[in-house]
Write a protein that holds these residues in place. Structure first.
Motif, PDB file in Angstrom:
ATOM      1  N   GLN A 207      37.961 -48.705  43.724  1.00  0.00           N
ATOM      2  CA  GLN A 207      39.212 -49.581  43.239  1.00  0.00           C
ATOM      3  C   GLN A 207      40.102 -47.938  43.067  1.00  0.00           C
ATOM      4  N   PRO A 208      41.069 -48.876  41.969  1.00  0.00           N
ATOM      5  CA  PRO A 208      42.164 -47.308  41.835  1.00  0.00           C
ATOM      6  C   PRO A 208      41.896 -46.880  40.260  1.00  0.00           C
ATOM      7  N   GLU A 209      41.737 -45.285  40.194  1.00  0.00           N
ATOM      8  CA  GLU A 209      41.008 -44.325  38.903  1.00  0.00           C
ATOM      9  C   GLU A 209      43.065 -43.655  39.005  1.00  0.00           C
ATOM     10  N   LEU A 210      42.899 -44.239  37.233  1.00  0.00           N
ATOM     11  CA  LEU A 210      44.124 -43.580  36.971  1.00  0.00           C
ATOM     12  C   LEU A 210      43.780 -42.764  35.745  1.00  0.00           C
ATOM     13  N   LYS A 211      42.765 -41.809  35.936  1.00  0.00           N
ATOM     14  CA  LYS A 211      42.241 -41.080  35.320  1.00  0.00           C
ATOM     15  C   LYS A 211      42.945 -38.850  35.354  1.00  0.00           C
ATOM     16  N   GLY A 212      43.308 -38.681  34.862  1.00  0.00           N
ATOM     17  CA  GLY A 212      43.779 -37.390  35.119  1.00  0.00           C
ATOM     18  C   GLY A 212      42.660 -36.306  34.572  1.00  0.00           C
ATOM     19  N   ASN A 213      42.068 -36.146  33.537  1.00  0.00           N
ATOM     20  CA  ASN A 213      41.616 -35.230  32.729  1.00  0.00           C
ATOM     21  C   ASN A 213      40.774 -34.486  34.307  1.00  0.00           C
ATOM     22  N   GLY A 214      40.751 -33.171  34.027  1.00  0.00           N
ATOM     23  CA  GLY A 214      40.175 -32.010  35.182  1.00  0.00           C
ATOM     24  C   GLY A 214      41.163 -31.874  36.457  1.00  0.00           C
ATOM     25  N   LEU A 215      42.477 -32.279  36.555  1.00  0.00           N
ATOM     26  CA  LEU A 215      43.132 -32.831  37.595  1.00  0.00           C
ATOM     27  C   LEU A 215      43.708 -31.760  37.267  1.00  0.00           C
ATOM     28  N   ARG A 216      44.323 -30.547  38.379  1.00  0.00           N
ATOM     29  CA  ARG A 216      45.856 -29.907  38.501  1.00  0.00           C
ATOM     30  C   ARG A 216      46.858 -30.775  40.059  1.00  0.00           C
TER      31      ARG A 216
ATOM     32  N   VAL B 119      56.000 -36.103  33.912  1.00  0.00           N
ATOM     33  CA  VAL B 119      55.477 -35.022  32.931  1.00  0.00           C
ATOM     34  C   VAL B 119      54.876 -36.123  32.084  1.00  0.00           C
ATOM     35  N   THR B 120      55.222 -36.912  31.136  1.00  0.00           N
ATOM     36  CA  THR B 120      55.195 -37.191  30.549  1.00  0.00           C
ATOM     37  C   THR B 120      53.847 -38.707  30.871  1.00  0.00           C
ATOM     38  N   GLU B 121      54.241 -39.562  31.728  1.00  0.00           N
ATOM     39  CA  GLU B 121      53.656 -40.249  32.884  1.00  0.00           C
ATOM     40  C   GLU B 121      51.573 -39.129  33.037  1.00  0.00           C
ATOM     41  N   LEU B 122      51.767 -37.973  33.094  1.00  0.00           N
ATOM     42  CA  LEU B 122      50.550 -36.866  33.616  1.00  0.00           C
ATOM     43  C   LEU B 122      49.796 -36.973  32.239  1.00  0.00           C
ATOM     44  N   LYS B 123      50.619 -36.580  31.807  1.00  0.00           N
ATOM     45  CA  LYS B 123      50.073 -36.241  30.279  1.00  0.00           C
ATOM     46  C   LYS B 123      49.744 -37.554  29.715  1.00  0.00           C
ATOM     47  N   ARG B 124      49.802 -38.838  29.587  1.00  0.00           N
ATOM     48  CA  ARG B 124      49.324 -40.583  29.792  1.00  0.00           C
ATOM     49  C   ARG B 124      48.240 -40.946  29.336  1.00  0.00           C
ATOM     50  N   LEU B 125      47.795 -40.456  31.310  1.00  0.00           N
ATOM     51  CA  LEU B 125      46.744 -40.421  32.000  1.00  0.00           C
ATOM     52  C   LEU B 125      45.928 -39.237  31.696  1.00  0.00           C
ATOM     53  N   GLY B 126      45.662 -38.537  31.167  1.00  0.00           N
ATOM     54  CA  GLY B 126      44.733 -36.885  30.820  1.00  0.00           C
ATOM     55  C   GLY B 126      45.107 -35.638  31.824  1.00  0.00           C
ATOM     56  N   VAL B 127      45.846 -35.965  31.781  1.00  0.00           N
ATOM     57  CA  VAL B 127      46.198 -34.163  32.517  1.00  0.00           C
ATOM     58  C   VAL B 127      47.049 -33.830  31.407  1.00  0.00           C
TER      59      VAL B 127
ATOM     60  N   LYS C  59      60.620 -43.940  38.846  1.00  0.00           N
ATOM     61  CA  LYS C  59      59.939 -43.491  40.284  1.00  0.00           C
ATOM     62  C   LYS C  59      59.135 -41.963  39.464  1.00  0.00           C
ATOM     63  N   GLY C  60      59.784 -41.402  38.873  1.00  0.00           N
ATOM     64  CA  GLY C  60      58.592 -40.422  38.040  1.00  0.00           C
ATOM     65  C   GLY C  60      57.175 -40.710  37.767  1.00  0.00           C
ATOM     66  N   ARG C  61      57.743 -41.247  36.824  1.00  0.00           N
ATOM     67  CA  ARG C  61      56.325 -42.392  36.321  1.00  0.00           C
ATOM     68  C   ARG C  61      54.798 -42.928  37.354  1.00  0.00           C
ATOM     69  N   ASP C  62      55.943 -43.559  38.886  1.00  0.00           N
ATOM     70  CA  ASP C  62      55.454 -43.893  40.267  1.00  0.00           C
ATOM     71  C   ASP C  62      55.006 -42.629  40.709  1.00  0.00           C
ATOM     72  N   ALA C  63      55.452 -41.721  40.942  1.00  0.00           N
ATOM     73  CA  ALA C  63      55.212 -40.442  40.840  1.00  0.00           C
ATOM     74  C   ALA C  63      54.061 -39.695  40.324  1.00  0.00           C
ATOM     75  N   ALA C  64      53.738 -40.026  38.940  1.00  0.00           N
ATOM     76  CA  ALA C  64      52.542 -39.084  38.421  1.00  0.00           C
ATOM     77  C   ALA C  64      51.081 -40.515  38.740  1.00  0.00           C
ATOM     78  N   ARG C  65      51.512 -41.535  38.963  1.00  0.00           N
ATOM     79  CA  ARG C  65      50.288 -42.281  38.957  1.00  0.00           C
ATOM     80  C   ARG C  65      49.732 -42.324  40.758  1.00  0.00           C
ATOM     81  N   VAL C  66      50.922 -42.396  41.848  1.00  0.00           N
ATOM     82  CA  VAL C  66      50.221 -41.620  42.709  1.00  0.00           C
ATOM     83  C   VAL C  66      50.051 -40.545  43.156  1.00  0.00           C
ATOM     84  N   ALA C  67      50.006 -39.711  42.425  1.00  0.00           N
ATOM     85  CA  ALA C  67      49.067 -38.174  42.415  1.00  0.00           C
ATOM     86  C   ALA C  67      48.168 -38.202  41.559  1.00  0.00           C
ATOM     87  N   VAL C  68      47.825 -38.731  40.509  1.00  0.00           N
ATOM     88  CA  VAL C  68      46.379 -39.443  40.355  1.00  0.00           C
ATOM     89  C   VAL C  68      45.365 -40.026  41.007  1.00  0.00           C
TER      90      VAL C  68
END
Length: 166
Positions: free
Chosen positions: A7-16, A37-45, A133-142
């Motif tokens: 399943q998709p996991e959108l938890k960015g804690n500990g990711l660089r 960047v806002t979305e990455l922070k929201r996801l825990g990065v 697209k910025g938000r989407d990119a952050a979610r895709v990366a995580v």
């Protein structure tokens, strides 16, 4: 039949996460960056786990991504840029070259690279798409960083199981 599904996991804690952002069409690229960047922070990065590099244009993005990928310091990378169609064939060269090289780097380094280099007909289209697209990119990366981690763990587990059976 029982299928194992990830399943998709959108938890960015500990990711660089590394971001390479073009400065060409800078106001749109800044929107892309801010929403990513806002979305990455929201996801825990955390801020300390995000590295931003800027480059002149979309064709320079792959080289910076390559250097970041070679460092092996990142779980995922994000490419941000904007290519707006003009009156010449240059649009096709830049958009195709950038996209192809970004994809090739991801495969070469076995590293997720979220491609948010916008290719639009005009500036208005780019402005409309930038935040999403910025938000989407952050979610895709995580999501892809977490998936690759799971798949790598699965490979390690299956390798250990094979060794134990020998």
């Amino acid at each position: 039949m029982k299928i194992r599904e990830f399943q998709p996991e959108l938890k960015g804690n500990g990711l660089r996460i590394g971001i390479v952002q073009s400065r060409f069409n800078n106001s749109i690229c800044l929107q892309l960056r801010d929403s990513a960047v806002t979305e990455l922070k929201r996801l825990g990065v955390t801020d300390k786990d995000v590295i931003l590099v800027t480059v002149p244009g979309a064709l320079e993005i792959p080289l910076a991504l390559q250097r970041m990928a070679k460092s092996k310091q990142f779980n995922a990378l994000i490419a941000l840029g904007t290519v707006i169609r003009g009156e010449t064939y240059h649009f096709e060269l830049v958009s195709t070259g950038s996209a192809t090289n970004i994809t090739n780097l991801s495969l070469e380094f076995n590293l997720p690279i979220a491609n948010a280099v916008l290719t639009t007909e005009n500036e208005e289209q780019a402005e409309i798409r930038a935040n999403e697209k910025g938000r989407d990119a952050a979610r895709v990366a995580v999501e892809m960083a977490n998936l690759i981690d799971k798949l790598n763990m699965m490979s390690i587990l299956s390798k250990n199981t094979k060794e134990e059976n020998l």
